[in-house]
Design a protein around this motif. Structure first.
Motif, PDB file in Angstrom:
ATOM      1  N   PHE A  16       0.931  -0.916   0.044  1.00 47.66           N
ATOM      2  CA  PHE A  16       0.056  -0.051   0.082  1.00 47.66           C
ATOM      3  C   PHE A  16       0.941   1.171   0.003  1.00 47.66           C
ATOM      4  CE2 PHE A  16       0.381  -1.463   4.452  1.00 47.66           C
ATOM      5  CZ  PHE A  16       0.893  -0.405   5.067  1.00 47.66           C
ATOM      6  N   GLU A  40      -7.459   5.633   4.115  1.00 48.20           N
ATOM      7  CA  GLU A  40      -8.635   4.804   3.534  1.00 48.20           C
ATOM      8  C   GLU A  40      -8.117   3.480   2.686  1.00 48.20           C
ATOM      9  OE1 GLU A  40     -13.045   5.317   1.685  1.00 48.20           O
ATOM     10  OE2 GLU A  40     -11.926   6.900   2.440  1.00 48.20           O
ATOM     11  N   GLU A  41      -7.418   3.757   1.660  1.00 51.57           N
ATOM     12  CA  GLU A  41      -6.916   2.752   0.949  1.00 51.57           C
ATOM     13  C   GLU A  41      -5.950   1.728   1.147  1.00 51.57           C
ATOM     14  OE1 GLU A  41      -4.621   5.301  -2.035  1.00 51.57           O
ATOM     15  OE2 GLU A  41      -6.155   6.450  -2.584  1.00 51.57           O
ATOM     16  N   ARG A  61      -8.566  -0.460   3.632  1.00 49.82           N
ATOM     17  CA  ARG A  61      -9.520  -1.191   2.756  1.00 49.82           C
ATOM     18  C   ARG A  61      -8.768  -2.558   2.265  1.00 49.82           C
ATOM     19  NH1 ARG A  61     -10.281   2.000  -1.649  1.00 49.82           N
ATOM     20  NH2 ARG A  61     -11.420   3.517  -0.573  1.00 49.82           N
ATOM     21  N   TYR A  62      -7.522  -2.363   2.026  1.00 45.62           N
ATOM     22  CA  TYR A  62      -6.405  -3.179   1.401  1.00 45.62           C
ATOM     23  C   TYR A  62      -6.003  -4.159   2.598  1.00 45.62           C
ATOM     24  CZ  TYR A  62      -2.351  -5.695   0.032  1.00 45.62           C
ATOM     25  OH  TYR A  62      -1.174  -6.745   0.009  1.00 45.62           O
ATOM     26  N   SER A  65      -5.685  10.385   1.562  1.00 48.49           N
ATOM     27  CA  SER A  65      -6.357   9.283   1.017  1.00 48.49           C
ATOM     28  C   SER A  65      -5.591   7.852   1.068  1.00 48.49           C
ATOM     29  CB  SER A  65      -6.714   9.270  -0.566  1.00 48.49           C
ATOM     30  OG  SER A  65      -5.381   9.375  -1.170  1.00 48.49           O
ATOM     31  N   GLN A  66      -4.542   8.148   1.505  1.00 44.25           N
ATOM     32  CA  GLN A  66      -3.617   6.602   1.772  1.00 44.25           C
ATOM     33  C   GLN A  66      -4.224   6.058   3.013  1.00 44.25           C
ATOM     34  OE1 GLN A  66       0.164   8.010   2.413  1.00 44.25           O
ATOM     35  NE2 GLN A  66       0.725   8.020   0.284  1.00 44.25           N
TER      36      GLN A  66
END
Length: 196
Positions: free
Chosen positions: A27, A85-86, A89-90, A82-83
């Motif tokens: 990520f 949430e990304e 999620r991953y 935004s990292q």
């Protein structure tokens, strides 16, 4: 505790990795620091029937066991904007859905003493998880790791990469559990190759 509850309203988060995350976070992150958390020891007591094993031959991966006298070294990754949430999620798929891990917040202490300790999110597999295998001798664990593979690759690769990380990034730390299992697994592989 769900990760989304932890990060509600946060624009920055640290995530502590002590297993495959140390060499393959997968990520985006702003920065990373090698360091440790106190009160936990790393153990190959968790089963893996997806990434490093299957239902017939589950692999063994690390989890954290509470122990006031121990510390665990790894890498903390700072995700921002935004990292956050990304990354979550991953990781919710990689660690929670496929791995059976829960989340906690812990204090991470960077090896670089100019950096202050930070609160970090960590994924931990507990003993009430159906994939939890529990303690075994280094020889038993090493033999299991030597023969298992899953969708991400060989269980042995996981073990060797973790040992390599400790030797290169934390050479002053002696992880007896990790290194004894590495020795046992390599002995099994040597025996198997000699028998061919």
């Amino acid at each position: 505790m769900k990760p989304q509850d932890i990060i509600a309203g946060k624009t920055s988060l640290w995530i502590f990795g002590y297993g495959s995350l140390v060499w393959r976070p997968d990520f985006k992150y702003r920065s990373s620091e090698v360091g440790y958390i106190n009160g936990y020891k790393r153990r190959f007591w968790h089963g893996d029937n997806f990434h490093r094993g299957n239902d017939e031959l589950p692999g063994r991966v690390v989890t954290l066991i509470e122990d006031d006298d121990e510390s665990t070294w790894g890498v903390a990754f700072e995700v921002t904007g935004s990292q956050v949430e990304e990354a979550l999620r991953y990781l919710n798929v990689r660690e929670t859905a496929c791995g059976g891990y829960i989340t906690k917040m812990v204090e991470f202490v960077p090896e670089n003493k100019s950096q202050p300790p930070v609160q970090a999110l960590v994924y931990i597999a507990t003993s009430d998880n159906t994939l939890y295998l529990g303690p075994a001798s280094p020889e038993e664990i090493g033999a299991q790791i030597a023969v298992c593979r899953g969708k991400t690759g060989h269980n042995l690769e996981y073990l060797l990469r973790l040992a390599e990380f400790m030797r290169t990034s934390c050479p002053h730390v002696e992880d007896h559990h990790l290194f004894s299992i590495e020795g046992a697994a390599l002995a099994v592989v040597s025996y198997m190759l000699a028998a061919q």
